[in-house]
Design a protein around this motif. Structure first.
Motif, mmCIF file in Angstrom:
data_model
loop_
_atom_site.group_PDB
_atom_site.id
_atom_site.type_symbol
_atom_site.label_atom_id
_atom_site.label_comp_id
_atom_site.label_asym_id
_atom_site.label_seq_id
_atom_site.Cartn_x
_atom_site.Cartn_y
_atom_site.Cartn_z
ATOM 1 N N CYS A 1 -4.118 -6.117 -0.731
ATOM 2 C CA CYS A 1 -3.369 -5.169 0.086
ATOM 3 C C CYS A 1 -1.967 -5.092 -0.487
ATOM 4 O O CYS A 1 -1.186 -6.042 -0.351
ATOM 5 N N ILE B 1 1.773 -3.224 -0.865
ATOM 6 C CA ILE B 1 2.741 -2.387 -0.174
ATOM 7 C C ILE B 1 3.751 -1.863 -1.191
ATOM 8 O O ILE B 1 4.431 -2.650 -1.847
ATOM 9 N N SER C 1 -0.834 0.792 0.496
ATOM 10 C CA SER C 1 0.002 1.343 1.552
ATOM 11 C C SER C 1 1.329 1.831 0.991
ATOM 12 O O SER C 1 2.058 1.064 0.350
ATOM 13 N N ASN C 2 1.611 3.130 1.208
ATOM 14 C CA ASN C 2 2.911 3.695 0.847
ATOM 15 C C ASN C 2 3.275 3.395 -0.600
ATOM 16 O O ASN C 2 4.304 2.793 -0.890
ATOM 17 N N ILE D 1 -3.133 4.210 2.556
ATOM 18 C CA ILE D 1 -2.448 4.396 3.833
ATOM 19 C C ILE D 1 -1.117 5.099 3.575
ATOM 20 O O ILE D 1 -0.299 4.616 2.790
ATOM 21 N N PHE E 1 -0.805 -0.429 11.627
ATOM 22 C CA PHE E 1 -0.950 -0.957 10.274
ATOM 23 C C PHE E 1 -1.970 -2.093 10.247
ATOM 24 O O PHE E 1 -2.874 -2.125 9.398
#
Length: 270
Positions: free
Chosen positions: A89, A91, A115-116, A210, A253
């Motif tokens: 995961c 970020i 994510s982002n 995401i 989230f």
């Protein structure tokens, strides 16, 4: 806990048991950034928090490098823990590193959560990074905060939580010193050459991208392009949130990350 990677001490944490879930931080983050998420993320998983080079409690670098070095570190970390696979995961910056791992060693990635983040450093993102570097070189906590931090949040969240943001500004002024700002600068420069667009078709892991409606750092259109380029990927956009989604919408989230990481069903792209 620590292990040694190419002569550098690397800090990590391991919480809980179950299928491994490895979190890779954004530039301004560290393992400490996830303390509020540890109970939920470690309930059914082995949560792994890793400070990459120049982050948190890991050693600082003395020379320039690229994100390929951070990807090598992630592989060495999996080897250190004797993990054949893990769900990654990532970020923002950590998502870029996660993509590099998934492109270079697809067999080591169980699932991929991005994510982002984005597949390449666009002129927009590069120049945002340059503005951050000017702030880093001031070694002034107020200038750093005003230049770098507001843009990572959605406007409404920032306005409604301005007292909290101001307290964080005061904290940064007290805590951050020259080595920290120099590390931020190296991390930022290491992402300037990031571009894995040609390698995205080699990612074999099921992937969730995401996005946030008001992400001004890595705009949603870039994440839509990213999701379309990965063979088995889906995209979810969270409304009324900015680049720092995990802080603005922590419940949403966590639900997305844990639901995807632990789901047995196939992704269906509509």
């Amino acid at each position: 806990m620590e292990f040694i990677f190419r002569g550098k001490r690397i800090y990590y944490e391991s919480h809980g048991n179950g299928a491994p879930l490895l979190i890779l931080n954004g530039i301004f983050m560290s393992a400490a950034s996830w303390v509020a998420f540890v109970p939920a993320f470690s309930r059914n998983n082995r949560l792994l928090l890793l400070d990459m080079l120049d982050q948190g409690r890991s050693d600082k670098m003395a020379e320039e490098y690229t994100q390929e070095l951070q990807a090598d570190l992630v592989l060495a970390f999996l080897e250190h823990l004797q993990l054949e696979k893990a769900t990654l995961c990532g970020i923002s910056y950590g998502g870029e590193v996660a993509m590099q791992v998934a492109v270079r060693w697809p067999e080591r990635v169980e699932k991929l959560i991005l994510s982002n983040t984005c597949a390449y450093t666009s002129p927009w993102l590069r120049d945002i990074g340059k503005s951050w570097e000017y702030a880093f070189r001031s070694y002034d906590g107020h200038q750093f905060f005003k230049t770098c931090i507001p843009i990572i949040y959605s406007p409404r969240f920032y306005e409604e939580n301005y007292a909290w943001a101001s307290a964080r500004e005061d904290l940064f002024v007290r805590v951050f010193d020259r080595p920290v700002y120099d590390a931020f600068a190296r991390l930022t420069r290491s992402a300037e050459t990031h571009d894995v667009r040609d390698g995205l078709p080699r990612i074999s892991a099921k992937t969730l991208v995401i996005s946030s409606e008001f992400d001004f750092i890595t705009p949603p259109y870039m994440q839509t392009e990213l999701a379309r380029a990965i063979p088995n990927a889906a995209q979810v956009t969270v409304p009324n949130a900015g680049h720092a989604l995990m802080y603005e919408k922590p419940a949403e989230f966590a639900a997305l990350v844990l639901g995807f990481a632990n789901a047995d069903t196939d992704i269906k792209i509509l």
